[in-house]
Design an enzyme around this catalytic site. Sequence first.
Site, mmCIF file in Angstrom:
data_model
loop_
_atom_site.group_PDB
_atom_site.id
_atom_site.type_symbol
_atom_site.label_atom_id
_atom_site.label_comp_id
_atom_site.label_asym_id
_atom_site.label_seq_id
_atom_site.Cartn_x
_atom_site.Cartn_y
_atom_site.Cartn_z
ATOM 1 N N ASP A 95 0.865 -1.174 0.000
ATOM 2 C CA ASP A 95 0.000 0.000 0.000
ATOM 3 C C ASP A 95 0.907 1.231 0.000
ATOM 4 O O ASP A 95 1.845 1.319 0.803
ATOM 5 C CB ASP A 95 -0.886 -0.002 1.251
ATOM 6 C CG ASP A 95 -1.989 1.040 1.145
ATOM 7 O OD1 ASP A 95 -1.676 2.206 0.811
ATOM 8 O OD2 ASP A 95 -3.146 0.699 1.398
ATOM 9 N N ASP A 117 -7.527 5.450 -8.057
ATOM 10 C CA ASP A 117 -8.899 5.262 -7.566
ATOM 11 C C ASP A 117 -9.448 6.607 -7.073
ATOM 12 O O ASP A 117 -8.771 7.325 -6.334
ATOM 13 C CB ASP A 117 -8.922 4.244 -6.422
ATOM 14 C CG ASP A 117 -8.495 2.855 -6.907
ATOM 15 O OD1 ASP A 117 -8.514 2.619 -8.125
ATOM 16 O OD2 ASP A 117 -8.138 2.015 -6.059
ATOM 17 N N GLU A 195 -6.258 4.325 -19.702
ATOM 18 C CA GLU A 195 -6.257 5.448 -20.645
ATOM 19 C C GLU A 195 -6.764 4.999 -22.011
ATOM 20 O O GLU A 195 -7.583 5.672 -22.647
ATOM 21 C CB GLU A 195 -4.827 5.984 -20.761
ATOM 22 C CG GLU A 195 -4.685 7.214 -21.604
ATOM 23 C CD GLU A 195 -3.286 7.806 -21.470
ATOM 24 O OE1 GLU A 195 -2.474 7.299 -20.655
ATOM 25 O OE2 GLU A 195 -3.001 8.790 -22.168
#
Length: 216
Positions: A95, A117, A195
Amino acid sequence: MRLRNVPGAREAIAASMYCYETPEDKKGLWHTQFGNNNPIHIEIGMGKGRFITELALKNPQINYIGIEKYSSVLLRALEKQEDLQLQNLCFIRMDAEDICRVFAPCEVARIYLNFSDPWPKDRHAKRRLTSMQFLARYKQILHPAGCLEFKTDNTDLFRFSLETAQAAPDWDLTAWTDDLHNDPMNEGNVMTEYEERFSSMGTPIHKMILKPNWKN
Ligand code: SAM
């Protein structure tokens, strides 16, 4: 990113020589790990790793580290790397909150955040990878001449990120666009998986570049 539990993903990651299980041990030693003094660029939340793998292929004079918190997607990046065996690319499953435990001050020359996110609820704003809390972490590890590049399709997240950057006294917003693919900033652009998906549906892509400001 669809997060399926892939059986055996954790074991495969643990067995790979391209992914470090205890990256804290490399803090301040990443150049030794790569065996050269080339700049280190990292991508946080690299998903299946298409972007960072393409960059590593194009730029052998730069060392790349992809960071991803989920094994199921990281495994896809690792599978590609097991075939390619690029000497300038490796991965960490972690993380990004713990980034300062893994990199020493000034160790990183560039940080990429791609299609992070959005965490749309206000109470989750701190989790956005462009929040003030994350910018403070990036400032600790980034070289003074380094930069942070952020791309997203999400207009709300982009506005939040622009406002955060403009309010951050120790960062300079050096460039931004609301339509990357029709802007001079697109020169040399490498597309990520997200993308490609969003732009093929006609969604404009936002991009901003920040530099740390050490004057304050
Ligand atoms: N960057 C890729 C792209 O543009 O195609 C993937 C985008 S996907 C929407 C966001 C990725 O970021 C997911 O794989 C997610 O697991 C990862 N991620 C989100 N928050 C993270 C964090 N705090 N630390 C590490 N990875 C994170």
